[in-house]
Each structure stands twice: as C-alpha cells, then as structure tokens.
Design an enzyme around this catalytic site. Structure first.
Site, PDB file in Angstrom:
ATOM      1  N   LYS A 108      48.371  37.092  39.452  1.00 25.38           N
ATOM      2  CA  LYS A 108      47.777  36.065  40.317  1.00 25.38           C
ATOM      3  C   LYS A 108      48.824  35.482  41.259  1.00 25.38           C
ATOM      4  CE  LYS A 108      45.197  31.677  39.973  1.00 25.38           C
ATOM      5  NZ  LYS A 108      44.688  30.667  39.008  1.00 25.38           N
ATOM      6  N   GLU A 161      39.225  34.324  33.310  1.00 22.97           N
ATOM      7  CA  GLU A 161      40.609  33.865  33.316  1.00 22.97           C
ATOM      8  C   GLU A 161      40.806  32.924  32.128  1.00 22.97           C
ATOM      9  OE1 GLU A 161      43.646  31.644  36.466  1.00 22.97           O
ATOM     10  OE2 GLU A 161      41.498  31.172  36.508  1.00 22.97           O
ATOM     11  N   CYS A 178      40.475  33.557  40.535  1.00 24.78           N
ATOM     12  CA  CYS A 178      40.222  32.131  40.719  1.00 24.78           C
ATOM     13  C   CYS A 178      40.657  31.580  42.075  1.00 24.78           C
ATOM     14  CB  CYS A 178      40.865  31.356  39.572  1.00 24.78           C
ATOM     15  SG  CYS A 178      40.043  29.776  39.218  1.00 24.78           S
TER      16      CYS A 178
END
Length: 514
Positions: A179, A80, A212
């Site tokens: 995300k 990321e 994440c």
C-alpha cells in the site's frame, strides 16, 4: 495442399484453445469480515500468540472462501486488516508479519511452506486457494530487512508494509502489492519508495490491486486503469463511512462507474467504528452490495460480472454545463460545511425547479422534481472547488444535491442517514476542470439505486425514472489530481513517533490505530 490444410487446422485449433481457455463472464465474491481483534498491548506478543489470533480470523475466512467456491465463485476478496485488526504500533505488529517474496519466484506455499522461512499465514491462504480452486485476495503484513547501505533504512533495520497478496486457483502467489497511500495512524507501516503498479492476468480478465485510501489518488489507482487497462480492481479496505459523500458503497460504486471497470470491494465489519459497506460493482451499476450498522455478523456477497469490461463512451464532463446559462434565482446563497470543506449552497424552495450555484471556476446546474415539498426537510444544491486538507490533501470539485441535517439551512452539509422526500426527476451537471468525475446517488438508510440513473456523454447525471426511495444525495465528485500538492508520509520511522496520532474531530477512512 497437405501443408496448407495442416496450417489451417493448426490455426483453427489454436483459436479454439484460446476460446476455451478464456471466459466471457465470471463469478466474483467479496466477504465483509467481522474481524477478531487481539488484546491491546504496548509490548509485542509472541509469534505463537500472534498466530493464534490470525488463525481465529483465518477460520472465518476459510468458511467464507469454501462457501464462495461451493457457489461457483472464481475469485474472492477479503478485507484490509482482516487477519489481525489495526490496533498496533510499529513494534507490536512485528510478530504478525511475514516475509512475502516477489511473485516472480514461482511459489506455491501450500506445496513448499518453508522455502522462504516461517510463513504459516501464506501457507494457509495458499492451501485455501488450492483446495477450493479459487483465486484468494487477502491483506497481511510484509517485513523486509535492510541495512546501513540503504540510506532510508529504518533504525530497527527493516521495512514493514501493509500488503495485499493474491493466490491463484492452484495456490500460487501471483501478486503482491505494498500500500502506497497510508492513512493517518498507520505508523506501524512504511511507505514504499515509489508507487507499485500490480496486475495479474486470468482467463477471466486482467486485474489490478490497490488498498483503501489509495482510491483517492492517481497512483496507483488511475494508472492501473488508464495505462495498464485492467478490467477489474480488487480492493481490500478498512473503510470508515463519512457522509454525505464518502460512505463506502456510495464512493466505491461511483469509482467503478467513473473509471469504467469492475470493482470488488471487501470491507471490515465493525459498526462501532462505522466500518461496513462492501460490494461487487460493474461499470454500469452495482451488482451486489451490503451496508449494515445493526448486526455484528460478516456477510458474503456473490455476483456474475463480465470478464472484459467495455469502457463506456468518453464523457465530456463540462460539455452540457458550459453550454447553458446560469438558471436565475431569487434565493440567497449561503455557506455550509461538508467534511470540513466550505460549500456554497442554494436552498431548493419549490417542489420543482432549476438552480445554478457556483464556487470559483465550478458552476453546478440542477433540474429536479420532488414528489412533494415537505416542510420538515430541506434540500440544497452545493458547489465546492478547493483543496481538502483534513486527513489527507486532495483537490476536489464537487456538485451535490443533498438533504440538510435539519430544517435549518445552517445544517446543510452535515451527515444525514435518513430521509422522507422522494424525487421523481433530477439532472445534475457542472463545469468541471477534470475528466475524473465519480457519479453518486445515495438513498435513505445508506442504500444505492442500481439501474435508476445514468450519465450522458455531455456530462449530465440524470434519473431514468422516479427514485425507489427517499433521497440523501446526488453528487458529481470530481478530482483534480495535479492540484493535490500531496504531503507524502515519510517512509522513515525516525520521523514517526510511535503511538502518537494526529487527532481530529471526525475519523474518515481506512485502517486507524485506535
């Protein structure tokens, strides 16, 4: 007779084709990337300046991708923020964004780069995948125009998303994931209107994608495994290590074991922000991992994995713990704080023993034997049952054996990186109110202990032999998702204040704008 034989021949041929076109194992690669950061600025740079920064990082990614392919890798995951970093406002990141189409458009950017406008980053990633015959997973920014017909359209007329892309070995765009669980400080991006469940199928299994901070929540992470039956997760991350329970290699390997899947975690390498920790994790044990706070270089990891994960037997996480009586003790309970959560602790005062500590509905049971009881190190058994409310809201049930920061019990729960005490045996269990429990074992110098412990079907995390190094923590990290009461970040930048951030004492994980 001829027709019958022909049908048999065709059936056998089809089976052979299926067999040949699938793989029982594959070689995975992850790259921990030392990202080249742009200069901090309050005003947007030109597209040309932005592309120059991105090409510096793509040059490094190209070397890693080529090396991985030359070593036989079938897929590589990169981090990321690995192409442009994280130090942006909503306005200053705009020159770095591209319009990323839905993969259903059947597009190979390397062959047709102008089909969806100016997309030099997607073109280069596609060519890297195609030229090296390897799947490439990368993280870039997506922009999507909108107008007044959309009541949630931002004032600047566009959505901006933190986005993972996957290109197959022919260079085709096969997956795009926006995300969902943005971490504090990601004001440059919008939250998608609903969680996206993104998978892609290969001849070496079904893959799921998330990023994440997503790992701490039910959607999309758990849904991908529970409802879409993926074999492997690809996980670009910019993870800042937080001890005692949330260092990257510690928690990511625990998630792989707890969920019964392969997990390919690629982290940024930036030690000054405690960003390190990448790995290739199988359901039974880590295959390769890297944690390095001392050097500035990136690291390429490769390992072979089974393509189709056979999910382990179902663990009843409360079976053993609820069937035994609390171990008696004369020790006095005390409280201590671990990452802002108040634990109930008991000190381990003997070289061997059995302890029980409880908080609310959670009781944790520990049996252990140290190789020696040192006077300069203190260990404690802790329990936490409550809602974590700092830098995210998520309900936890945690049983943990940990080393205290000093020889004084009031420091129990603080971050510790080194230890000297070895354990010959441990068995940890708890009366968890969830099936989602992630088993962690972390040794001194933030190292894992592959092959040295396992989980039983009745919910015990236990050692199979004396540990190979001094112990930092043994933890059962439970999540009760239905109690989260999660505060979702607004997808409307009109409710966001560019450049203003919530400041707390300890930054945790994922993609900060500072």
């Amino acid at each position: 007779m001829i027709t019958s034989r022909l049908l048999v021949y065709v059936a056998v041929l089809v089976l052979c084709v299926i067999k040949v076109s699938s793989r029982d194992t594959f070689i995975a690669a992850v790259y921990e990337h030392a990202v080249k950061l742009p200069n901090a600025t309050l005003v947007p740079v030109s597209h040309e300046e932005a592309l120059a920064v991105m090409n510096q990082n793509l040059d490094l990614l190209e070397a890693a991708i080529t090396s991985a392919a030359n070593q036989g890798a079938h897929i590589i995951v990169t981090p990321e923020d690995g192409i442009y970093g994280w130090n942006f406002s909503r306005e200053t990141i705009y020159p770095y964004l591209e319009d990323i189409p839905d993969p259903g458009v059947n597009w190979i950017p390397c062959n047709n780069p102008k089909r969806f406008g100016y997309t030099p980053v997607q073109e280069r990633l596609s060519c890297l995948a195609k030229d090296n015959s390897i799947y490439v997973v990368a993280n870039i920014g997506d922009k999507k125009p909108c107008n007044a017909s959309d009541s949630q359209c931002p004032l600047d007329g566009r959505y901006q998303y933190n986005t993972d892309v996957v290109f197959d070995s022919q260079g085709k765009l096969v997956a795009r994931y926006h995300k969902h669980n943005l971490f504090m400080g990601e004001n440059q991006f919008n939250v998608p209107k609903k969680p996206e469940i993104v998978t892609f199928d290969t001849i070496f299994g079904r893959f799921g994608v998330f990023t994440c901070f997503d790992i701490l929540f039910y959607d999309p992470a758990v849904t991908l495994v529970k409802d879409f039956h993926v074999d492997t997760i690809v996980f670009p991350t910019a993870w800042m290590n937080v001890l005692p329970h949330l260092s990257a290699i510690q928690f990511h390997s625990a998630w792989a074991m707890g969920m019964g899947v392969n997990f390919l975690a690629s982290n940024i390498h930036h030690p000054s922000k405690r960003m390190t920790g990448s790995g290739i994790y199988a359901p039974d044990s880590p295959r390769a991992f890297h944690y390095d706070m001392k050097t500035k270089e990136g690291k390429l990891l490769l390992s072979q994995l089974d393509s189709y994960t056979h999910h382990p037997i179902v663990v009843n996480w409360t079976s053993y713990a609820s069937g035994i009586k609390a171990f008696p003790t004369e020790n006095q309970e005390f409280t201590g704080t671990a990452f802002f959560d108040e634990f109930t602790f008991l000190e381990l005062t003997r070289v061997t023993g059995n302890y029980t500590v409880c908080q609310k509905k959670l009781c944790c049971h520990l049996s252990y034997k140290m190789s020696e009881k040192r006077t300069d190190e203190v260990y404690a058994l802790g329990a936490f049952d409550g809602l974590h409310v700092v830098e995210g809201r998520y309900y936890l049930q945690i049983c943990t054996l940990l080393k205290c920061k000093t020889a004084h019990v009031h420091t129990c729960g603080g971050a510790v990186e080194t230890a000297s005490t070895r354990f010959d045996m441990f068995s940890l269990s708890g009366t968890f109110g969830t099936q989602y429990v992630f088993p962690e074992v972390l040794l001194s110098e933030t190292q894992l202990a592959p092959g040295e412990f396992q989980v039983s079907s009745d919910g015990r995390l236990f050692s199979m032999k004396p540990l190979s190094g001094p112990l930092l923590t043994v933890t059962l990290f439970g999540r009760i998702y239905e109690k989260d009461q999660t505060l979702k970040a607004s997808s409307d930048p009109r409710s966001q204040v560019p450049g203003v951030m919530l400041l707390v004492i300890i930054p945790i994980v994922c993609s900060l704008s500072w």
